[in-house]
Structure formats: structure tokens, C-alpha cells
Motif scaffolding. Sequence first.
Motif, PDB file in Angstrom:
ATOM      1  N   LYS A  98       0.817  -1.221   0.000  1.00 53.49           N
ATOM      2  CA  LYS A  98       0.000   0.000   0.000  1.00 53.49           C
ATOM      3  C   LYS A  98       0.852   1.273   0.000  1.00 53.49           C
ATOM      4  N   TYR A  99       1.770   1.382   0.967  1.00 52.58           N
ATOM      5  CA  TYR A  99       2.529   2.623   1.091  1.00 52.58           C
ATOM      6  C   TYR A  99       3.642   2.716   0.050  1.00 52.58           C
ATOM      7  N   GLY A 100       4.107   1.559  -0.439  1.00 49.41           N
ATOM      8  CA  GLY A 100       5.063   1.607  -1.531  1.00 49.41           C
ATOM      9  C   GLY A 100       4.460   2.247  -2.773  1.00 49.41           C
ATOM     10  N   VAL A 101       3.273   1.790  -3.138  1.00 47.12           N
ATOM     11  CA  VAL A 101       2.579   2.347  -4.303  1.00 47.12           C
ATOM     12  C   VAL A 101       2.087   3.762  -4.027  1.00 47.12           C
ATOM     13  N   TRP A 102       1.603   3.999  -2.808  1.00 47.90           N
ATOM     14  CA  TRP A 102       1.060   5.312  -2.458  1.00 47.90           C
ATOM     15  C   TRP A 102       2.112   6.407  -2.598  1.00 47.90           C
ATOM     16  N   ALA A 103       3.283   6.179  -2.045  1.00 43.34           N
ATOM     17  CA  ALA A 103       4.328   7.200  -2.080  1.00 43.34           C
ATOM     18  C   ALA A 103       4.740   7.532  -3.512  1.00 43.34           C
ATOM     19  N   VAL A 104       4.915   6.503  -4.323  1.00 39.54           N
ATOM     20  CA  VAL A 104       5.282   6.729  -5.725  1.00 39.54           C
ATOM     21  C   VAL A 104       4.179   7.499  -6.448  1.00 39.54           C
ATOM     22  N   SER A 105       2.936   7.142  -6.175  1.00 43.95           N
ATOM     23  CA  SER A 105       1.804   7.813  -6.814  1.00 43.95           C
ATOM     24  C   SER A 105       1.748   9.284  -6.434  1.00 43.95           C
ATOM     25  N   MET A 106       1.984   9.595  -5.158  1.00 46.05           N
ATOM     26  CA  MET A 106       1.937  10.988  -4.716  1.00 46.05           C
ATOM     27  C   MET A 106       3.074  11.810  -5.328  1.00 46.05           C
ATOM     28  N   ILE A 107       4.239  11.198  -5.440  1.00 42.75           N
ATOM     29  CA  ILE A 107       5.375  11.917  -6.021  1.00 42.75           C
ATOM     30  C   ILE A 107       5.085  12.296  -7.468  1.00 42.75           C
ATOM     31  N   PHE A 108       4.596  11.347  -8.242  1.00 42.80           N
ATOM     32  CA  PHE A 108       4.331  11.618  -9.655  1.00 42.80           C
ATOM     33  C   PHE A 108       3.074  12.464  -9.847  1.00 42.80           C
ATOM     34  N   ALA A 109       2.097  12.320  -8.951  1.00 42.91           N
ATOM     35  CA  ALA A 109       0.908  13.170  -9.044  1.00 42.91           C
ATOM     36  C   ALA A 109       1.269  14.622  -8.777  1.00 42.91           C
ATOM     37  N   GLY A 110       2.147  14.833  -7.788  1.00 42.98           N
ATOM     38  CA  GLY A 110       2.601  16.188  -7.508  1.00 42.98           C
ATOM     39  C   GLY A 110       3.387  16.773  -8.665  1.00 42.98           C
ATOM     40  N   ALA A 111       4.230  15.948  -9.278  1.00 45.33           N
ATOM     41  CA  ALA A 111       5.018  16.412 -10.430  1.00 45.33           C
ATOM     42  C   ALA A 111       4.121  16.719 -11.622  1.00 45.33           C
ATOM     43  N   TRP A 119      16.451  14.750  -6.846  1.00 49.03           N
ATOM     44  CA  TRP A 119      17.069  13.429  -6.736  1.00 49.03           C
ATOM     45  C   TRP A 119      16.494  12.636  -5.575  1.00 49.03           C
ATOM     46  N   GLN A 120      16.076  13.337  -4.490  1.00 46.49           N
ATOM     47  CA  GLN A 120      15.480  12.613  -3.368  1.00 46.49           C
ATOM     48  C   GLN A 120      14.186  11.924  -3.783  1.00 46.49           C
ATOM     49  N   ASP A 121      13.446  12.554  -4.689  1.00 47.59           N
ATOM     50  CA  ASP A 121      12.203  11.949  -5.161  1.00 47.59           C
ATOM     51  C   ASP A 121      12.481  10.645  -5.894  1.00 47.59           C
ATOM     52  N   TRP A 122      13.501  10.625  -6.720  1.00 50.08           N
ATOM     53  CA  TRP A 122      13.826   9.406  -7.453  1.00 50.08           C
ATOM     54  C   TRP A 122      14.328   8.322  -6.505  1.00 50.08           C
ATOM     55  N   MET A 123      15.034   8.725  -5.467  1.00 50.76           N
ATOM     56  CA  MET A 123      15.466   7.763  -4.459  1.00 50.76           C
ATOM     57  C   MET A 123      14.260   7.157  -3.740  1.00 50.76           C
ATOM     58  N   LEU A 124      13.285   8.012  -3.417  1.00 50.19           N
ATOM     59  CA  LEU A 124      12.075   7.530  -2.763  1.00 50.19           C
ATOM     60  C   LEU A 124      11.246   6.638  -3.679  1.00 50.19           C
ATOM     61  N   VAL A 125      11.204   6.968  -4.962  1.00 46.87           N
ATOM     62  CA  VAL A 125      10.480   6.139  -5.925  1.00 46.87           C
ATOM     63  C   VAL A 125      11.080   4.735  -5.954  1.00 46.87           C
ATOM     64  N   SER A 127      13.052   3.201  -3.721  1.00 49.10           N
ATOM     65  CA  SER A 127      12.955   2.477  -2.452  1.00 49.10           C
ATOM     66  C   SER A 127      11.526   2.029  -2.163  1.00 49.10           C
ATOM     67  N   HIS A 128      10.533   2.849  -2.510  1.00 52.31           N
ATOM     68  CA  HIS A 128       9.150   2.473  -2.227  1.00 52.31           C
ATOM     69  C   HIS A 128       8.632   1.421  -3.202  1.00 52.31           C
ATOM     70  N   LEU A 129       9.079   1.469  -4.437  1.00 51.80           N
ATOM     71  CA  LEU A 129       8.718   0.383  -5.351  1.00 51.80           C
ATOM     72  C   LEU A 129       9.317  -0.931  -4.868  1.00 51.80           C
ATOM     73  N   ALA A 130      10.538  -0.862  -4.360  1.00 52.73           N
ATOM     74  CA  ALA A 130      11.185  -2.065  -3.825  1.00 52.73           C
ATOM     75  C   ALA A 130      10.398  -2.626  -2.644  1.00 52.73           C
ATOM     76  N   MET A 131       9.832  -1.750  -1.819  1.00 49.82           N
ATOM     77  CA  MET A 131       9.010  -2.200  -0.699  1.00 49.82           C
ATOM     78  C   MET A 131       7.853  -3.069  -1.183  1.00 49.82           C
ATOM     79  N   ALA A 132       7.154  -2.576  -2.190  1.00 48.52           N
ATOM     80  CA  ALA A 132       5.982  -3.300  -2.687  1.00 48.52           C
ATOM     81  C   ALA A 132       6.381  -4.624  -3.335  1.00 48.52           C
ATOM     82  N   VAL A 133       7.445  -4.596  -4.126  1.00 48.19           N
ATOM     83  CA  VAL A 133       7.859  -5.795  -4.858  1.00 48.19           C
ATOM     84  C   VAL A 133       8.357  -6.872  -3.901  1.00 48.19           C
ATOM     85  N   GLU A 134       9.212  -6.495  -2.953  1.00 43.28           N
ATOM     86  CA  GLU A 134       9.781  -7.505  -2.055  1.00 43.28           C
ATOM     87  C   GLU A 134       8.703  -8.143  -1.181  1.00 43.28           C
TER      88      GLU A 134
END
Length: 212
Positions: A98-111, A119-125, A127-134
Motif C-alpha cells: 500500500k505505502y510503496g505504491v502510495w508514495a510513488v503515486s503521490m510523487i508523480f501526481a505532484g510532479a 534526486w530525493q524523489d527518485w530515491m524515494l520512488v 525504495s518504495h517500489l522495492a518495498m511493494a515488490v519484495e
Amino acid sequence: MKPSFLWSRPFLSSRPVLWLLFVCNLLGTIYGYIWYDNQLLDTWEKHPHWQIVFVPDSPTASLFFTLSLLFLLFPAGLSRFKFLRGLIEGLAVVTSVKYGVWAVSMIFAGAAQGGELVWQDWMLVASHLAMAVEALLYVRLFRFGTGMLLVAGAWTLLNDAVDYRYEVYPWLPQTLWDNVPQVMVFTFCLTIASMAAGWLALRGAKRAKTEF
């Protein structure tokens, strides 16, 4: 070596991989709580103290997954904590997806509404995608059942309700400040979707085990 070996049971359950993921997730969890330090302080000062538990969503999800790895690393020593293991694993799957996808969605929605990606946004993207996948990959090694998945989903829905009822949801990009109602609906829907994803992964793991 075939690429599929990287998500096979022997590879995922190997101790070097488990230890690597444990260290990475532990460090990510610590960093996540540090990332929330300003909001945690703000919540402590302006809200009832019990609400602070519901503030750091992503690092708490990462903490659940980190603890789940301990049960895989020390199965014999922790074998007596079956109920706790199932609960933590269920929470790890639902909240990480949930939060892996949520964080990525909010970052790109804001953009998409004019925000700047740094660069911090790409780092968060990443790391959060990795959360969901793992989390979904490790369902096959976890031992929680549908009951614990429902409990984890109920807790996550409660977290959503507290977040938006008392306005302690994760701070959003400035470009999304006018879209909180839409973000709230998306958040609740994503929790349901994460429960469904966890259930499908659990069902697939059981089917594969039966066929094997």
C-alpha cells in the motif's frame, strides 16, 4: 543463470540474501523515521499524543517487513511466536504494498501538477517500489493466512481513517494541497487493492506449493 532464479524460493530464502535485505530494510526504516521527524514533532505538539502512532506510515511498513525477515533468519528460535509472526507478516505485506505504491503515486501526481522532481524523489520512488515488490515476492515464504491478512487490512483502514479524520496523513507535495479529498479516496481504495494483491499472492503461493 536464468533471470527467474532471482525470484526463486532458493534464492530468496538464502541467508546472504535475507541478511542483505534485513540490513537494507533496517537502515531504510531508520531513515524513514528520521524523514518524518518534523511531522512527528508537529503532531506531538498539536495533536493528542495517541495519534503519533499513525503518522509514520512507510517506515512502519518497512519495520514490519524487517521484523518478518527475522522469522526467516531464525525460524527455530522464534518458532513459539506463531501468532505474532502471522500478524507481522500480514501487516508487512498489506502496508508495504500500500505505502510503496502510495508514495510513488503521490510523487508523480505532484510532479504532474507542476511540482519539481529532485534526486530525493527518485530515491524515494526506487525504495518504495522495492518495498511493494519484495513484500509480494516473499509471500511464498511467509506463513500468515487469510485471517491475518484481513486483520492487517482492518488496521490499515483504521490508519487511513485516523489520517484523514484528524489530518495526520503524510505531508503531501504542495501541488497536491488542494486535492486532499481525492487523495483520501485514492488512499482508501489502495488499501483495499493492497489486501487483494496480498490475497492473490497468498493464493498463488499455496497453489504453487500444492502443485509442487
